[in-house]
Design a protein around this motif. Structure first.
Motif, mmCIF file in Angstrom:
data_model
loop_
_atom_site.group_PDB
_atom_site.id
_atom_site.type_symbol
_atom_site.label_atom_id
_atom_site.label_comp_id
_atom_site.label_asym_id
_atom_site.label_seq_id
_atom_site.Cartn_x
_atom_site.Cartn_y
_atom_site.Cartn_z
ATOM 1 N N GLY A 54 14.690 -1.661 18.886
ATOM 2 C CA GLY A 54 14.419 -1.718 19.389
ATOM 3 C C GLY A 54 12.323 -1.545 19.452
ATOM 4 O O GLY A 54 12.649 -2.558 19.274
ATOM 5 N N SER A 55 11.833 -0.599 19.876
ATOM 6 C CA SER A 55 10.218 -1.090 19.699
ATOM 7 C C SER A 55 9.853 -0.576 17.941
ATOM 8 O O SER A 55 8.783 -1.416 18.178
ATOM 9 N N THR A 56 10.854 -0.003 16.906
ATOM 10 C CA THR A 56 10.317 0.552 15.975
ATOM 11 C C THR A 56 11.053 -0.268 14.664
ATOM 12 O O THR A 56 9.907 -1.162 14.010
ATOM 13 N N ASN A 57 11.923 -0.688 14.807
ATOM 14 C CA ASN A 57 12.430 -1.799 13.939
ATOM 15 C C ASN A 57 14.384 -2.107 14.607
ATOM 16 O O ASN A 57 14.764 -1.313 15.569
ATOM 17 N N SER A 58 15.217 -2.818 14.050
ATOM 18 C CA SER A 58 16.949 -3.533 14.436
ATOM 19 C C SER A 58 17.575 -2.667 13.209
ATOM 20 O O SER A 58 16.795 -2.069 12.266
ATOM 21 N N LEU A 59 18.929 -2.007 13.995
ATOM 22 C CA LEU A 59 19.402 -1.981 12.920
ATOM 23 C C LEU A 59 21.095 -3.130 13.003
ATOM 24 O O LEU A 59 21.073 -3.389 14.135
#
Length: 245
Positions: A54-59
């Motif tokens: 996403g815009s902030t971090n991955s998972l």
């Protein structure tokens, strides 16, 4: 004749042990109840080759043992390819727990770990219904640096609830998915009232965590959205066994 009976007895014991071992490697909830791990954790078919970004971090999701789903174990939510930023959760036949989370994002030898795994949801909940409220009086946790404890603290008392599933539009490449929201309230007073903090985990069936929000004093402080499914695996690992074992 004695030898014959001894051999039969030994074989029956081995077969019983094998059957018990096979039984212990699988888990299913009673009729009418759902295993919440299918919401908390991306399923094996997806996580073996994909992650959410996403815009902030991955998972990235890694589960131990790597199956859908064992009676007990733990999993990682890894928030970057080099494993900078992570959460560790655990589960058994009864409940799902918080275990550890990163401290300094760029140094995964630093983290916070609960002294005792903190229960956040029942493992089996009624199909289509919310989970039971879980109150936790002991929220003590330790700070780690270079994989070693250097101080301790507490989060007051905590209250955890799991919403009934709702069909939500995740957006991105995921679309509409049945989702349960975990409400993790902490820094509450001794009567489990006046909670200063709340974290909300949006958990989609088959995908796991796709949105996370943090409220403090009722005001939204952080909002992270991960709704694009992409191919790939992390290249880094968690540096300290103390963070997950």
């Amino acid at each position: 004749m004695k030898v014959f009976f001894s051999v039969c007895f030994l074989l029956s014991g081995l077969l019983l042990a094998a059957a018990r071992g096979q039984e212990s490697s699988t888990f299913s909830c009673p009729a009418g109840k759902a295993d919440v791990l299918k919401y908390f954790v991306m399923n094996k078919a997806r996580r073996s080759q994909h992650f959410l970004t996403g815009s902030t971090n991955s998972l990235y999701t890694q589960v131990f043992p790597d199956e859908d789903f064992a009676p007990q174990g733990y999993w990682f939510w890894i928030k970057s390819p080099k494993a900078h930023g992570f959460d560790v959760k655990a589960f058994d036949r009864e409940r799902v727990y918080m275990r550890a989370t990163e401290l300094i994002w760029t140094d995964n030898t630093t983290f916070k770990r609960f002294t005792r795994d903190l229960p956040i949801a029942e493992r089996c909940v009624p199909e289509g219904q919310p989970g039971a409220e879980i109150r936790v009086a002991d929220t003590r946790f330790d700070y780690y640096s270079s994989c070693k404890v250097y101080k301790s603290s507490t989060l007051g008392t905590a209250i955890n609830t799991l919403d009934a599933p709702a069909l939500m539009n995740v957006g991105g490449s995921v679309g509409k998915v049945w989702t349960r929201v975990l409400h993790y309230r902490y820094n509450c007073d001794k009567n489990f009232q006046k909670c200063d903090d709340e974290e909300q985990f949006y958990l989609a069936n088959g995908f796991g965590l796709w949105r996370w929000k943090h409220f403090r004093g009722g005001a939204l402080r952080k909002d992270t959205l991960m709704n694009d499914l992409e191919p790939g695996q992390p290249v880094g690992d968690l540096a300290c066994p103390e963070s997950y074992r």
